[in-house]
Scaffold this motif. Sequence first.
Motif, PDB file in Angstrom:
ATOM      1  N   LEU A 254       0.981  -0.821   0.099  1.00  0.00           N
ATOM      2  CA  LEU A 254      -0.097   0.220   0.208  1.00  0.00           C
ATOM      3  C   LEU A 254       1.332   1.451  -0.259  1.00  0.00           C
ATOM      4  CD1 LEU A 254      -2.979  -1.659   2.735  1.00  0.00           C
ATOM      5  CD2 LEU A 254      -3.009  -0.639  -0.078  1.00  0.00           C
ATOM      6  N   VAL A 255       1.940   1.184   0.451  1.00  0.00           N
ATOM      7  CA  VAL A 255       3.421   2.523   0.980  1.00  0.00           C
ATOM      8  C   VAL A 255       3.581   3.351  -0.248  1.00  0.00           C
ATOM      9  CG1 VAL A 255       4.565   3.145   2.356  1.00  0.00           C
ATOM     10  CG2 VAL A 255       2.839   2.063   3.426  1.00  0.00           C
ATOM     11  N   GLU A 256       4.190   2.090  -1.241  1.00  0.00           N
ATOM     12  CA  GLU A 256       4.868   3.034  -2.483  1.00  0.00           C
ATOM     13  C   GLU A 256       4.280   2.508  -3.419  1.00  0.00           C
ATOM     14  OE1 GLU A 256       7.724   2.625  -2.037  1.00  0.00           O
ATOM     15  OE2 GLU A 256       8.233   2.374   0.443  1.00  0.00           O
ATOM     16  N   ASN A 257       3.167   1.944  -3.523  1.00  0.00           N
ATOM     17  CA  ASN A 257       2.027   2.105  -4.650  1.00  0.00           C
ATOM     18  C   ASN A 257       1.320   3.236  -4.845  1.00  0.00           C
ATOM     19  OD1 ASN A 257       2.769  -0.184  -6.651  1.00  0.00           O
ATOM     20  ND2 ASN A 257       2.174  -1.701  -4.555  1.00  0.00           N
ATOM     21  N   VAL A 258       1.054   3.635  -4.068  1.00  0.00           N
ATOM     22  CA  VAL A 258       0.136   4.872  -4.377  1.00  0.00           C
ATOM     23  C   VAL A 258       0.529   6.235  -4.613  1.00  0.00           C
ATOM     24  CG1 VAL A 258      -2.324   6.027  -3.013  1.00  0.00           C
ATOM     25  CG2 VAL A 258      -2.130   3.632  -2.798  1.00  0.00           C
ATOM     26  N   PRO A 259       1.738   6.448  -3.900  1.00  0.00           N
ATOM     27  CA  PRO A 259       2.685   7.392  -4.665  1.00  0.00           C
ATOM     28  C   PRO A 259       2.545   7.678  -6.179  1.00  0.00           C
ATOM     29  CG  PRO A 259       3.305   7.096  -2.070  1.00  0.00           C
ATOM     30  CD  PRO A 259       2.527   5.608  -3.310  1.00  0.00           C
ATOM     31  N   ARG A 260       2.588   6.448  -6.863  1.00  0.00           N
ATOM     32  CA  ARG A 260       3.099   6.299  -8.441  1.00  0.00           C
ATOM     33  C   ARG A 260       1.771   7.709  -8.874  1.00  0.00           C
ATOM     34  NH1 ARG A 260       3.866   0.115  -8.980  1.00  0.00           N
ATOM     35  NH2 ARG A 260       4.937   0.621 -11.120  1.00  0.00           N
ATOM     36  N   VAL A 261       0.430   7.032  -8.472  1.00  0.00           N
ATOM     37  CA  VAL A 261      -0.303   8.437  -9.540  1.00  0.00           C
ATOM     38  C   VAL A 261      -0.423   9.628  -8.531  1.00  0.00           C
ATOM     39  CG1 VAL A 261      -1.368   6.131 -10.240  1.00  0.00           C
ATOM     40  CG2 VAL A 261      -2.400   7.334  -8.060  1.00  0.00           C
ATOM     41  N   ALA A 268      -1.696  10.437   0.351  1.00  0.00           N
ATOM     42  CA  ALA A 268      -3.169   9.637   0.830  1.00  0.00           C
ATOM     43  C   ALA A 268      -3.116   9.570   1.738  1.00  0.00           C
ATOM     44  CB  ALA A 268      -3.066   9.274  -0.417  1.00  0.00           C
ATOM     45  N   VAL A 269      -4.669   9.550   2.770  1.00  0.00           N
ATOM     46  CA  VAL A 269      -4.691   9.484   4.177  1.00  0.00           C
ATOM     47  C   VAL A 269      -5.693   8.065   3.936  1.00  0.00           C
ATOM     48  CG1 VAL A 269      -4.778   9.861   6.209  1.00  0.00           C
ATOM     49  CG2 VAL A 269      -3.788  11.987   5.021  1.00  0.00           C
ATOM     50  N   GLY A 332      -9.741   6.009   2.434  1.00  0.00           N
ATOM     51  CA  GLY A 332      -9.296   7.126   2.794  1.00  0.00           C
ATOM     52  C   GLY A 332      -9.814   8.019   1.904  1.00  0.00           C
ATOM     53  N   VAL A 333      -9.105   9.429   1.910  1.00  0.00           N
ATOM     54  CA  VAL A 333      -9.453  10.891   1.749  1.00  0.00           C
ATOM     55  C   VAL A 333      -7.460  11.072   0.953  1.00  0.00           C
ATOM     56  CG1 VAL A 333     -10.469  11.636   2.787  1.00  0.00           C
ATOM     57  CG2 VAL A 333      -8.621  12.181   3.363  1.00  0.00           C
ATOM     58  N   ILE A 334      -7.964  12.069   0.162  1.00  0.00           N
ATOM     59  CA  ILE A 334      -6.445  13.146  -0.740  1.00  0.00           C
ATOM     60  C   ILE A 334      -6.712  13.783   0.088  1.00  0.00           C
ATOM     61  CG2 ILE A 334      -5.523  13.314  -2.638  1.00  0.00           C
ATOM     62  CD1 ILE A 334      -5.502  10.807  -3.166  1.00  0.00           C
ATOM     63  N   ARG A 335      -5.822  14.240   0.649  1.00  0.00           N
ATOM     64  CA  ARG A 335      -5.362  15.682   0.800  1.00  0.00           C
ATOM     65  C   ARG A 335      -3.490  16.957   0.826  1.00  0.00           C
ATOM     66  NH1 ARG A 335      -1.517  16.014   5.010  1.00  0.00           N
ATOM     67  NH2 ARG A 335      -1.071  14.180   6.987  1.00  0.00           N
ATOM     68  N   ALA A 336      -3.953  17.809   0.688  1.00  0.00           N
ATOM     69  CA  ALA A 336      -2.257  18.622   0.809  1.00  0.00           C
ATOM     70  C   ALA A 336      -1.635  17.949   1.572  1.00  0.00           C
ATOM     71  CB  ALA A 336      -2.461  19.767   0.904  1.00  0.00           C
ATOM     72  N   ARG A 337      -0.314  17.336   1.110  1.00  0.00           N
ATOM     73  CA  ARG A 337       1.595  16.719   1.548  1.00  0.00           C
ATOM     74  C   ARG A 337       0.678  18.325   2.235  1.00  0.00           C
ATOM     75  NH1 ARG A 337       6.317  14.647  -2.113  1.00  0.00           N
ATOM     76  NH2 ARG A 337       7.490  13.547  -0.405  1.00  0.00           N
ATOM     77  N   GLU A 338       2.056  17.324   3.250  1.00  0.00           N
ATOM     78  CA  GLU A 338       2.711  18.323   4.476  1.00  0.00           C
ATOM     79  C   GLU A 338       4.061  18.609   4.602  1.00  0.00           C
ATOM     80  OE1 GLU A 338       1.025  17.779   8.052  1.00  0.00           O
ATOM     81  OE2 GLU A 338      -1.497  18.992   7.282  1.00  0.00           O
ATOM     82  N   ASP A 340       8.048  17.161   3.724  1.00  0.00           N
ATOM     83  CA  ASP A 340       8.049  16.340   3.270  1.00  0.00           C
ATOM     84  C   ASP A 340       7.826  15.176   4.099  1.00  0.00           C
ATOM     85  OD1 ASP A 340       9.508  16.516   5.132  1.00  0.00           O
ATOM     86  OD2 ASP A 340      11.437  16.071   4.290  1.00  0.00           O
ATOM     87  N   GLU A 341       6.863  15.168   4.489  1.00  0.00           N
ATOM     88  CA  GLU A 341       5.957  13.232   4.675  1.00  0.00           C
ATOM     89  C   GLU A 341       5.613  12.500   2.884  1.00  0.00           C
ATOM     90  OE1 GLU A 341       2.468  14.195   6.409  1.00  0.00           O
ATOM     91  OE2 GLU A 341       1.294  15.038   4.450  1.00  0.00           O
ATOM     92  N   HIS A 342       5.804  11.095   4.114  1.00  0.00           N
ATOM     93  CA  HIS A 342       5.604  10.606   2.991  1.00  0.00           C
ATOM     94  C   HIS A 342       4.163  10.624   2.153  1.00  0.00           C
ATOM     95  CE1 HIS A 342       5.148   6.322   1.007  1.00  0.00           C
ATOM     96  NE2 HIS A 342       6.917   6.594   1.422  1.00  0.00           N
ATOM     97  N   GLN A 343       3.841   9.953   1.199  1.00  0.00           N
ATOM     98  CA  GLN A 343       2.793  10.462   0.323  1.00  0.00           C
ATOM     99  C   GLN A 343       1.446   9.703   0.344  1.00  0.00           C
ATOM    100  OE1 GLN A 343       4.647  11.063  -3.940  1.00  0.00           O
ATOM    101  NE2 GLN A 343       2.829  13.076  -3.104  1.00  0.00           N
ATOM    102  N   THR A 344       2.159   8.216   1.054  1.00  0.00           N
ATOM    103  CA  THR A 344       0.487   7.802   1.637  1.00  0.00           C
ATOM    104  C   THR A 344       0.689   7.163   3.538  1.00  0.00           C
ATOM    105  OG1 THR A 344       1.144   6.139  -0.509  1.00  0.00           O
ATOM    106  CG2 THR A 344      -0.148   5.391   1.589  1.00  0.00           C
ATOM    107  N   ILE A 345      -0.143   7.236   3.680  1.00  0.00           N
ATOM    108  CA  ILE A 345       0.367   7.269   5.433  1.00  0.00           C
ATOM    109  C   ILE A 345      -1.182   6.813   5.655  1.00  0.00           C
ATOM    110  CG2 ILE A 345      -0.242   8.480   7.507  1.00  0.00           C
ATOM    111  CD1 ILE A 345       1.173  11.152   6.275  1.00  0.00           C
ATOM    112  N   VAL A 346      -0.246   5.287   6.731  1.00  0.00           N
ATOM    113  CA  VAL A 346      -1.431   4.504   6.930  1.00  0.00           C
ATOM    114  C   VAL A 346      -1.840   5.020   8.606  1.00  0.00           C
ATOM    115  CG1 VAL A 346      -1.873   1.748   6.630  1.00  0.00           C
ATOM    116  CG2 VAL A 346      -1.157   2.761   4.535  1.00  0.00           C
ATOM    117  N   SER A 347      -2.389   5.494   9.093  1.00  0.00           N
ATOM    118  CA  SER A 347      -2.936   5.286  10.356  1.00  0.00           C
ATOM    119  C   SER A 347      -4.014   4.358  11.215  1.00  0.00           C
ATOM    120  CB  SER A 347      -3.573   6.707  10.222  1.00  0.00           C
ATOM    121  OG  SER A 347      -5.313   6.460   9.833  1.00  0.00           O
TER     122      SER A 347
END
Length: 347
Positions: A254-261, A268-269, A332-338, A340-347
């Motif tokens: 989940l973590v490495e693939n979502v940032p590809r788009v 993506a949270v 999840g939802v898409i939000r503005a990146r804060e 240099d945080e990772h582009q996929t956050i799994v909480s």
Amino acid sequence: MSQLSNVSLSYRDAGVDIDAGDALVEAIKPFAKKTMREGVMGGIGGFGALFEISKKFKEPVLVSGTDGVGTKLRLAFELNRHDTVGIDLVAMSVNDILVQGAEPLFFLDYFACGKLDVPTATAVVKGIAQGCEQAGCALIGGETAEMPSMYPAGEYDLAGFAVGAVEKSKIIDGTKITPGDVVLGLASSGVHSNGYSLVRKIIEVAKPDLNADFHGRPLADVLMEPTRIYVKPLLALMESMEVKGMVHITGGGLVENVPRVLQPGLTAVLDSKAWTMPPLFQWLQQHGGVADAEMHRVFNCGIGMIVIVSKENADAAFAQLQAAGESVSRIGVIRAREGDEHQTIVS
């Protein structure tokens, strides 16, 4: 000075059985025939596979993908199960080209072994044809390579190649994704075809009885469950509404693939509580002592495909996919990146 040999050698003496290769071609022709679709010109057996692109595309763009089955094959050898890895092979490539909006048109396979066993190879190719039927693409060619001394007895390797087409104006590349968009997750059928080196390591450590019952099925069956093919329901969804992005959850989890788009300024949270991690992943995590972050970076954890749509279309997309037989979760939802945080956050 060399002497002429009195021995009469053949290709069969060198380990290559041409008759077995011919028998395999004949055995797989009925399976390949069932995958034929509009555009196919000719059948199995030619030097090249011909396909005419449909006139329904005004500005067709070809999208291609290639992949294998990974070390899931090792498990197939150990269990002597060869009927589903062909579905995995097709799934890995057609799901990949699908995420860019492409309709898979045709597929080619490469089967390599040390000594050709016709029943085993037939089972594998039958699975490939089943995968092509699920994806709506034609199996129009391939290569069977018998290479003595290259592979151990009873083993083989697979590679697959898919070609699809998408209207130039309908290419999905993630550039339309904006903050507030909704992330939908489509359930996986299991581990799919990634992370099996870790799966096999956990099996080695845990030493389970692979024939024992695991939630109503033998554990071996659950481990070998073929990759889900999402082509038909997602092509239908793209016809009915704007799909902003799709992600095939393969190697990298989940973590490495979502940032590809995602564009650089987006994150993506994902809420891990929005779906239930299937029992197999729970078992793998428990018996391997695998950390949550590692699980999310290696495995699909129960989500095989992600679909990103606008907030306005989320309910309709959810309903349509569910009606098509998919198990869908709003994850999840898409939000503005804060920063240099990772582009996929799994909480």
